[in-house]
Motif scaffolding. Structure first.
Motif, mmCIF file in Angstrom:
data_model
loop_
_atom_site.group_PDB
_atom_site.id
_atom_site.type_symbol
_atom_site.label_atom_id
_atom_site.label_comp_id
_atom_site.label_asym_id
_atom_site.label_seq_id
_atom_site.Cartn_x
_atom_site.Cartn_y
_atom_site.Cartn_z
ATOM 1 N N LYS A 1 -16.045 -22.786 -22.060
ATOM 2 C CA LYS A 1 -15.615 -21.944 -23.185
ATOM 3 C C LYS A 1 -15.900 -20.468 -22.907
ATOM 4 O O LYS A 1 -15.041 -19.609 -23.146
ATOM 5 C CB LYS A 1 -16.319 -22.391 -24.465
ATOM 6 N N ASP A 2 -17.096 -20.182 -22.391
ATOM 7 C CA ASP A 2 -17.455 -18.788 -22.094
ATOM 8 C C ASP A 2 -16.486 -18.177 -21.078
ATOM 9 O O ASP A 2 -16.040 -17.031 -21.250
ATOM 10 C CB ASP A 2 -18.880 -18.683 -21.568
ATOM 11 N N GLU A 3 -16.171 -18.907 -20.014
ATOM 12 C CA GLU A 3 -15.269 -18.376 -18.982
ATOM 13 C C GLU A 3 -13.848 -18.228 -19.504
ATOM 14 O O GLU A 3 -13.147 -17.274 -19.173
ATOM 15 C CB GLU A 3 -15.284 -19.268 -17.728
ATOM 16 N N THR A 4 -13.408 -19.184 -20.329
ATOM 17 C CA THR A 4 -12.064 -19.104 -20.908
ATOM 18 C C THR A 4 -11.946 -17.899 -21.826
ATOM 19 O O THR A 4 -10.978 -17.129 -21.753
ATOM 20 C CB THR A 4 -11.724 -20.405 -21.658
ATOM 21 N N LEU A 5 -12.944 -17.710 -22.684
ATOM 22 C CA LEU A 5 -12.909 -16.568 -23.600
ATOM 23 C C LEU A 5 -13.051 -15.237 -22.846
ATOM 24 O O LEU A 5 -12.455 -14.235 -23.236
ATOM 25 C CB LEU A 5 -13.986 -16.717 -24.678
ATOM 26 N N LYS A 6 -13.819 -15.254 -21.766
ATOM 27 C CA LYS A 6 -13.927 -14.055 -20.923
ATOM 28 C C LYS A 6 -12.563 -13.724 -20.310
ATOM 29 O O LYS A 6 -12.159 -12.561 -20.277
ATOM 30 C CB LYS A 6 -14.959 -14.279 -19.813
ATOM 31 N N HIS A 7 -11.876 -14.763 -19.853
ATOM 32 C CA HIS A 7 -10.545 -14.570 -19.274
ATOM 33 C C HIS A 7 -9.600 -13.941 -20.305
ATOM 34 O O HIS A 7 -8.872 -12.995 -19.992
ATOM 35 C CB HIS A 7 -10.001 -15.918 -18.789
ATOM 36 N N PHE A 8 -9.620 -14.483 -21.510
ATOM 37 C CA PHE A 8 -8.769 -13.932 -22.571
ATOM 38 C C PHE A 8 -9.146 -12.482 -22.865
ATOM 39 O O PHE A 8 -8.278 -11.641 -23.071
ATOM 40 C CB PHE A 8 -8.898 -14.746 -23.868
ATOM 41 N N ASP A 9 -10.448 -12.209 -22.907
ATOM 42 C CA ASP A 9 -10.913 -10.850 -23.188
ATOM 43 C C ASP A 9 -10.459 -9.877 -22.102
ATOM 44 O O ASP A 9 -10.029 -8.755 -22.409
ATOM 45 C CB ASP A 9 -12.435 -10.836 -23.326
ATOM 46 N N ILE A 10 -10.550 -10.306 -20.841
ATOM 47 C CA ILE A 10 -10.074 -9.456 -19.736
ATOM 48 C C ILE A 10 -8.602 -9.110 -19.946
ATOM 49 O O ILE A 10 -8.200 -7.962 -19.802
ATOM 50 C CB ILE A 10 -10.263 -10.180 -18.377
ATOM 51 N N GLU A 11 -7.826 -10.123 -20.295
ATOM 52 C CA GLU A 11 -6.393 -9.889 -20.473
ATOM 53 C C GLU A 11 -6.120 -9.016 -21.694
ATOM 54 O O GLU A 11 -5.353 -8.050 -21.612
ATOM 55 C CB GLU A 11 -5.663 -11.230 -20.608
ATOM 56 N N GLU A 12 -6.729 -9.363 -22.818
ATOM 57 C CA GLU A 12 -6.395 -8.684 -24.071
ATOM 58 C C GLU A 12 -6.945 -7.263 -24.154
ATOM 59 O O GLU A 12 -6.333 -6.402 -24.787
ATOM 60 C CB GLU A 12 -6.903 -9.522 -25.251
#
Length: 146
Positions: A41-52
């Motif tokens: 979950k942490d890595e997925t949300l980090k990925h989204f944050d990087i993109e957004e």
């Protein structure tokens, strides 16, 4: 390394963390599953944050698309994933393996479709448009959140 390669590689890392979580749930080891799920979950949300917060705005500014177009669709899909993550949190906390697997299957399908769109179309568009800034952007991606 290219922007597209970095982001695609990060997708694969997140996928692997979900598989590890599913393996732990399959073994009914919910203590281990919660730990592995947190990593996923942490890595997925980090990925989204990087993109957004960085990659999409950089692309939108350079392309002149503003906050619409393919990045807007990706943001909406991120929200769908976040809702499933909340439900997965609850299933794990309740030690409900059947519910967990039903939700994780939905999540996996959603992520596979989402990631394919990004990898086959959006990241290619970004790579073409931002190629002159590639090294600078990849360095920022590698150090994001540190």
């Amino acid at each position: 390394m290219t922007i597209k390669d970095f982001m695609t590689h990060h997708h694969r890392g997140c996928d692997q963390l979900l598989v590890l979580t599913e393996d732990a749930v399959d073994k009914k080891d919910f203590t281990d599953a919660v730990v592995k799920y947190k990593d996923f979950k942490d890595e997925t949300l980090k990925h989204f944050d990087i993109e957004e917060s960085f990659l999409f705005p950089t692309f939108e500014e350079k392309s002149g698309m503003g906050g619409c177009g393919p990045t807007q669709v990706m943001r909406m899909e991120h929200e769908q994933v976040r809702m499933l993550l909340d439900k997965l949190d609850d299933a794990l906390l309740q030690n409900e393996s059947d519910r967990f697997f039903g939700l994780s299957e939905s999540l996996m399908i959603l992520l596979q479709q989402h990631n394919a769109k990004e990898e086959q179309m959006l990241y290619t568009m970004m790579q073409n448009l931002l190629s002159q800034q590639n090294d600078e952007i990849v360095e920022r991606l590698m150090n994001y959140g540190r």
